[in-house]
Design a protein around this motif. Sequence first.
Motif, PDB file in Angstrom:
ATOM      1  N   ARG A 271      25.498   7.219  70.030  1.00 14.16           N
ATOM      2  CA  ARG A 271      26.576   7.299  68.960  1.00 14.16           C
ATOM      3  C   ARG A 271      27.379   8.605  69.465  1.00 14.16           C
ATOM      4  O   ARG A 271      26.874   9.768  69.661  1.00 14.16           O
ATOM      5  CB  ARG A 271      25.760   7.665  67.781  1.00 14.16           C
TER       6      ARG A 271
ATOM      7  N   TRP B 122      32.179   4.578  73.005  1.00 17.19           N
ATOM      8  CA  TRP B 122      30.511   4.452  72.871  1.00 17.19           C
ATOM      9  C   TRP B 122      29.928   4.549  74.252  1.00 17.19           C
ATOM     10  O   TRP B 122      30.753   4.029  75.352  1.00 17.19           O
ATOM     11  CB  TRP B 122      29.982   3.229  71.898  1.00 17.19           C
TER      12      TRP B 122
ATOM     13  N   LEU C 184      22.976   1.995  72.084  1.00 16.28           N
ATOM     14  CA  LEU C 184      23.904   2.686  72.148  1.00 16.28           C
ATOM     15  C   LEU C 184      23.696   4.109  71.895  1.00 16.28           C
ATOM     16  O   LEU C 184      22.616   4.691  71.180  1.00 16.28           O
ATOM     17  CB  LEU C 184      24.867   2.235  71.180  1.00 16.28           C
TER      18      LEU C 184
ATOM     19  N   LEU D   7      33.428  -1.306  72.667  1.00 16.10           N
ATOM     20  CA  LEU D   7      32.608  -0.244  72.571  1.00 16.10           C
ATOM     21  C   LEU D   7      33.420   0.979  73.193  1.00 16.10           C
ATOM     22  O   LEU D   7      32.659   1.860  73.697  1.00 16.10           O
ATOM     23  CB  LEU D   7      31.365  -0.477  73.271  1.00 16.10           C
TER      24      LEU D   7
END
Length: 394
Positions: free
Chosen positions: A202, A248, A200, A245
Amino acid sequence: MRRFAALALEEVPALAQDILREIRAEYPGLPVVLDESGEPMALIGIRRALEGFVQQLGTADRPRYHPEVFQEFGRGEGLEGRSLDSLQAIYRLGVRLAWRRLAEIGQQTEIPPPAMYELAEAGFEYLDGLVDQSVRGYAEAAARQAGERLRLQRKLMESLLADGRPEPGAPAVLGPDGGVDERAARAGWQLPERVAVGVLLRPAREAVAPAVGPDVLLDLEAERPRMVVPDPDAAGRPELLRRALVGWSGAVGPPVPLADAAKSLRWAEAAVALMERGLLPSGELLYCTEHTEALVLLQPEELVEDLTRRCLAPLDHCGPSHGRRLAETLLAWLETRGGAPEVAARLGVHPQTVRYRLRQIRELWGDEIDDPDRRFELELVLRARRLRGGLTRP
């Protein structure tokens, strides 16, 4: 009020015993925890609570809650996985029993009704203070458990994502915290047959952890947070992850057997690197399996660049614009395997223009253009160039 306080203080030991007895009758499953001297901790807490309340009556002192005792009560409920509902109910029962006895003492000492009303208000305020202390202990236990759970999950992820893991059935080299099976058991994570690993990006340093679900391992301590998704092909899993998510971005590697989790991680890392270079869509969670062409053609950059230089050498003597048009025509011809009309429709130009370009292409490459291996290489490098933005996508 001082006489009342003196009489009430004398009653505290017996009253504490009575209250504990009533609580045990009402809640027979209440665990009995003893202190070092063998005295029930609950009895100590009740006695100290009564003493603290009575001693501050008639004074300007703030109530004394003995926070360590009542924080420990809340901490114990948290560590045992229970809610605070039963503990608060016990507190209310204790206050009701205590108030009944204190009211009797108030009648004996002829305390006027206004003073008794104030006493009742002080009792409920005192109860709120006890609950606050227990809530603090409960929150501390919850935070400690969450921290321990995250630590165990990170240890488990280290084992899962380490290169060179043994094949299933082969003896594992155990570290000080045990192997994968043992670490999974400690983390309360059921080992799946297949996983996908995500990397991922941030959105902000203070970003709130995504609510990916308890069965998804998540490590936010890494510079690029990582997650291990069990059973990634399960129905609804991709949609659940996308919703969790929101805000993200990142990439999820291909589903692999559990023992090959490190391979899924490598593909996810490669996809994120391409996202950061603008070669794959950013700002969202993408799946490597949906971008196989880009990952295969763009990842081995040095090899593809060398092959591109050799395969497209005939275009070196053409101008940039003309060379680009010929490359786009060649790729459209290789992809359609059709004649001038089909290629013209794909490019949005006149068929006669395509015929002219195809004659030039045959002059530049000669008989090599009919070799299947050479055509495969040409299509490969031209697709890679298009992915990098070097050619127009039809």
